[in-house]
Design a protein around this motif. Structure first.
Motif, PDB file in Angstrom:
ATOM      1  N   ASP A 189      33.997   6.740 -21.081  1.00  0.00           N
ATOM      2  CA  ASP A 189      34.477   5.199 -21.173  1.00  0.00           C
ATOM      3  C   ASP A 189      33.248   4.310 -21.270  1.00  0.00           C
ATOM      4  OD1 ASP A 189      37.130   6.015 -20.746  1.00  0.00           O
ATOM      5  OD2 ASP A 189      37.180   5.198 -18.644  1.00  0.00           O
ATOM      6  N   LEU A 190      32.082   4.577 -20.539  1.00  0.00           N
ATOM      7  CA  LEU A 190      31.034   3.813 -20.651  1.00  0.00           C
ATOM      8  C   LEU A 190      30.292   3.825 -22.268  1.00  0.00           C
ATOM      9  CD1 LEU A 190      29.283   3.862 -17.176  1.00  0.00           C
ATOM     10  CD2 LEU A 190      30.465   1.949 -18.562  1.00  0.00           C
ATOM     11  N   ALA A 191      30.096   5.111 -22.857  1.00  0.00           N
ATOM     12  CA  ALA A 191      29.801   5.464 -23.807  1.00  0.00           C
ATOM     13  C   ALA A 191      30.523   4.871 -25.131  1.00  0.00           C
ATOM     14  CB  ALA A 191      29.831   7.219 -23.986  1.00  0.00           C
ATOM     15  N   VAL A 192      31.768   4.988 -24.846  1.00  0.00           N
ATOM     16  CA  VAL A 192      32.410   4.366 -25.873  1.00  0.00           C
ATOM     17  C   VAL A 192      32.415   2.834 -26.017  1.00  0.00           C
ATOM     18  CG1 VAL A 192      34.993   3.991 -26.382  1.00  0.00           C
ATOM     19  CG2 VAL A 192      34.402   6.435 -26.033  1.00  0.00           C
ATOM     20  N   GLU A 193      32.399   2.211 -24.859  1.00  0.00           N
ATOM     21  CA  GLU A 193      32.315   0.797 -24.784  1.00  0.00           C
ATOM     22  C   GLU A 193      30.926   0.691 -25.333  1.00  0.00           C
ATOM     23  OE1 GLU A 193      33.210  -3.300 -23.880  1.00  0.00           O
ATOM     24  OE2 GLU A 193      34.027  -1.359 -24.355  1.00  0.00           O
ATOM     25  N   LEU A 194      29.775   1.250 -25.179  1.00  0.00           N
ATOM     26  CA  LEU A 194      28.477   0.999 -25.738  1.00  0.00           C
ATOM     27  C   LEU A 194      28.536   1.124 -27.243  1.00  0.00           C
ATOM     28  CD1 LEU A 194      26.406   2.655 -23.108  1.00  0.00           C
ATOM     29  CD2 LEU A 194      26.032   0.212 -23.684  1.00  0.00           C
ATOM     30  N   LEU A 195      29.327   2.098 -27.608  1.00  0.00           N
ATOM     31  CA  LEU A 195      29.379   2.101 -29.240  1.00  0.00           C
ATOM     32  C   LEU A 195      30.062   1.084 -29.695  1.00  0.00           C
ATOM     33  CD1 LEU A 195      29.951   6.071 -29.242  1.00  0.00           C
ATOM     34  CD2 LEU A 195      28.029   5.067 -30.085  1.00  0.00           C
ATOM     35  N   ARG A 196      31.112   0.709 -29.164  1.00  0.00           N
ATOM     36  CA  ARG A 196      31.966  -0.415 -29.494  1.00  0.00           C
ATOM     37  C   ARG A 196      31.312  -1.549 -29.620  1.00  0.00           C
ATOM     38  NH1 ARG A 196      34.410  -4.708 -28.311  1.00  0.00           N
ATOM     39  NH2 ARG A 196      33.589  -4.737 -26.124  1.00  0.00           N
ATOM     40  N   ILE A 197      30.449  -1.836 -28.884  1.00  0.00           N
ATOM     41  CA  ILE A 197      29.617  -3.145 -28.644  1.00  0.00           C
ATOM     42  C   ILE A 197      28.757  -3.316 -29.734  1.00  0.00           C
ATOM     43  CG2 ILE A 197      27.602  -4.262 -27.321  1.00  0.00           C
ATOM     44  CD1 ILE A 197      29.245  -3.302 -25.023  1.00  0.00           C
ATOM     45  N   VAL A 198      28.239  -2.021 -30.145  1.00  0.00           N
ATOM     46  CA  VAL A 198      27.213  -2.388 -31.565  1.00  0.00           C
ATOM     47  C   VAL A 198      28.100  -1.726 -32.873  1.00  0.00           C
ATOM     48  CG1 VAL A 198      25.255  -2.156 -29.989  1.00  0.00           C
ATOM     49  CG2 VAL A 198      26.173   0.140 -31.045  1.00  0.00           C
ATOM     50  N   LYS A 199      29.238  -1.930 -32.905  1.00  0.00           N
ATOM     51  CA  LYS A 199      29.989  -1.336 -33.993  1.00  0.00           C
ATOM     52  C   LYS A 199      29.833  -0.007 -34.518  1.00  0.00           C
ATOM     53  CE  LYS A 199      29.832  -6.147 -35.433  1.00  0.00           C
ATOM     54  NZ  LYS A 199      28.773  -6.756 -34.257  1.00  0.00           N
ATOM     55  N   LEU A 200      29.785   1.040 -33.638  1.00  0.00           N
ATOM     56  CA  LEU A 200      29.716   2.370 -33.857  1.00  0.00           C
ATOM     57  C   LEU A 200      31.135   2.899 -33.566  1.00  0.00           C
ATOM     58  CD1 LEU A 200      26.082   3.070 -33.342  1.00  0.00           C
ATOM     59  CD2 LEU A 200      27.213   3.055 -35.432  1.00  0.00           C
ATOM     60  N   GLU A 201      32.160   2.294 -33.664  1.00  0.00           N
ATOM     61  CA  GLU A 201      33.707   2.777 -33.142  1.00  0.00           C
ATOM     62  C   GLU A 201      33.972   4.133 -33.608  1.00  0.00           C
ATOM     63  OE1 GLU A 201      33.081  -0.320 -34.464  1.00  0.00           O
ATOM     64  OE2 GLU A 201      34.240  -1.600 -33.147  1.00  0.00           O
ATOM     65  N   GLN A 202      33.577   4.171 -35.012  1.00  0.00           N
ATOM     66  CA  GLN A 202      33.726   5.828 -35.784  1.00  0.00           C
ATOM     67  C   GLN A 202      32.964   6.905 -35.074  1.00  0.00           C
ATOM     68  OE1 GLN A 202      31.741   3.316 -36.833  1.00  0.00           O
ATOM     69  NE2 GLN A 202      29.833   4.189 -37.700  1.00  0.00           N
ATOM     70  N   ILE A 203      32.244   6.575 -34.089  1.00  0.00           N
ATOM     71  CA  ILE A 203      31.504   7.882 -33.457  1.00  0.00           C
ATOM     72  C   ILE A 203      32.348   8.114 -32.326  1.00  0.00           C
ATOM     73  CG2 ILE A 203      29.372   8.695 -32.666  1.00  0.00           C
ATOM     74  CD1 ILE A 203      27.835   7.147 -34.317  1.00  0.00           C
ATOM     75  N   ALA A 204      33.104   7.189 -31.742  1.00  0.00           N
ATOM     76  CA  ALA A 204      33.757   7.430 -30.374  1.00  0.00           C
ATOM     77  C   ALA A 204      34.546   8.555 -30.044  1.00  0.00           C
ATOM     78  CB  ALA A 204      34.528   6.025 -30.215  1.00  0.00           C
ATOM     79  N   SER A 205      35.177   9.023 -31.106  1.00  0.00           N
ATOM     80  CA  SER A 205      35.776  10.358 -31.288  1.00  0.00           C
ATOM     81  C   SER A 205      35.094  11.418 -30.841  1.00  0.00           C
ATOM     82  CB  SER A 205      36.479  10.600 -32.821  1.00  0.00           C
ATOM     83  OG  SER A 205      35.646  10.775 -33.628  1.00  0.00           O
ATOM     84  N   ALA A 206      33.792  11.302 -30.635  1.00  0.00           N
ATOM     85  CA  ALA A 206      33.145  12.605 -30.230  1.00  0.00           C
ATOM     86  C   ALA A 206      33.060  12.478 -28.866  1.00  0.00           C
ATOM     87  CB  ALA A 206      31.573  12.002 -30.781  1.00  0.00           C
ATOM     88  N   TYR A 207      33.882  11.533 -28.023  1.00  0.00           N
ATOM     89  CA  TYR A 207      33.899  11.664 -26.615  1.00  0.00           C
ATOM     90  C   TYR A 207      35.423  11.761 -26.329  1.00  0.00           C
ATOM     91  CZ  TYR A 207      29.025  10.068 -26.503  1.00  0.00           C
ATOM     92  OH  TYR A 207      27.785   9.919 -26.463  1.00  0.00           O
ATOM     93  N   ARG A 208      35.941  12.768 -26.196  1.00  0.00           N
ATOM     94  CA  ARG A 208      37.340  13.089 -25.951  1.00  0.00           C
ATOM     95  C   ARG A 208      37.661  13.241 -24.330  1.00  0.00           C
ATOM     96  NH1 ARG A 208      39.189  14.670 -30.964  1.00  0.00           N
ATOM     97  NH2 ARG A 208      37.707  15.188 -32.367  1.00  0.00           N
TER      98      ARG A 208
END
Length: 250
Positions: A231-250
């Motif tokens: 959840d923290l990794a996904v949130e950090l990615l979202r904050i800097v507009k890298l949502e497309q990488i969030a799928s790497a964390y399942r």
């Protein structure tokens, strides 16, 4: 409560039923107010809310260009290969002289060239070739393992060039970001040093160290697939507009 009164009307005389109905007319508003409870939130909703509340990244102000991150993709007409550096879209800070840098690619194989260079330097501080591991996804390169140290308060650019086919270098793609080593001090240094796990990720983010916060969350997730770390990794990615990488964390 209403069901109990309904059962009473069925089992008792009409007079009693009338009395009960009258009582309901008098007390229903108060009872309804007491019995009205909010619908409990789902576990996932609570986790997301907590993550967004606890993880308050504070980007360093007044430093670097606002769009210092570059994404990469192949030219039109060739097989698509995409890479992204896990970096803020601004000059990001690290609290370490030799941090680990992360990047993501959908290439399944091949090699990548990693370059780290001072923004005012003529020669790179590091230029290495590494294989793409684990069939793509998130990749890491440790500057510490390579004996590379960043100078404090100096701005660096770092880039990743993917080479999907060494015989067709025109298919290479590149992505890059910017980083500065800023040693923590005062209460920020004390908080980071005394924290661990999720608390350390949060402390780093609130201290303005996006690279380190991302590294902590990713390492924790890779070590055991922790839901908190994810959840923290996904949130950090979202904050800097890298949502497309969030799928790497399942």
């Amino acid at each position: 409560m209403n069901k109990r009164f309904k059962d009473s009307r069925i089992s008792r005389s009409g007079l009693v039923a009338f009395s009960v109905a009258a009582s309901l007319a008098i007390f229903t508003p108060a009872l309804a107010k007491e019995e009205k409870t909010p619908v409990p939130a789902t576990k996932s909703f609570v986790q997301i809310a907590q993550g967004m509340k606890l993880l308050n990244y504070k980007p360093p102000g007044g430093m670097g260009a606002p769009n210092s991150r570059v994404g990469g993709g192949t030219r039109a007409g060739v097989e698509a290969v995409k890479i992204d550096v896990l970096a803020p879209d601004h000059l990001g800070h690290t609290s370490q002289a030799s941090p680990t840098l992360y990047w993501h690619t959908d290439a399944k194989a091949g090699t990548a060239t990693i370059v780290v260079i001072g923004m005012d330097a003529m020669d790179p501080a590091m230029e290495i070739e590494v294989p793409i591991k684990d069939g793509g996804g998130i990749q890491a390169v440790s500057l510490s393992a390579r004996g590379i140290s960043l100078e404090a308060n100096m701005d660096y650019e770092w880039s990743v060039s993917v080479v999907p086919d060494p015989k067709q270098r025109s298919h290479d793609t590149m992505a890059g970001g910017a980083i500065r080593f800023v040693p923590p001090s005062g209460s920020t240094a004390d908080r980071i040093a005394s924290s661990q796990g999720r608390d350390k990720t949060v402390a780093l983010a609130e201290g303005g160290y996006w690279y380190d916060a991302m590294g902590e969350a990713h390492s924790a997730y890779a070590a055991g697939g922790s839901a908190d770390a994810r959840d923290l990794a996904v949130e950090l990615l979202r904050i800097v507009k890298l949502e497309q990488i969030a799928s790497a964390y399942r």
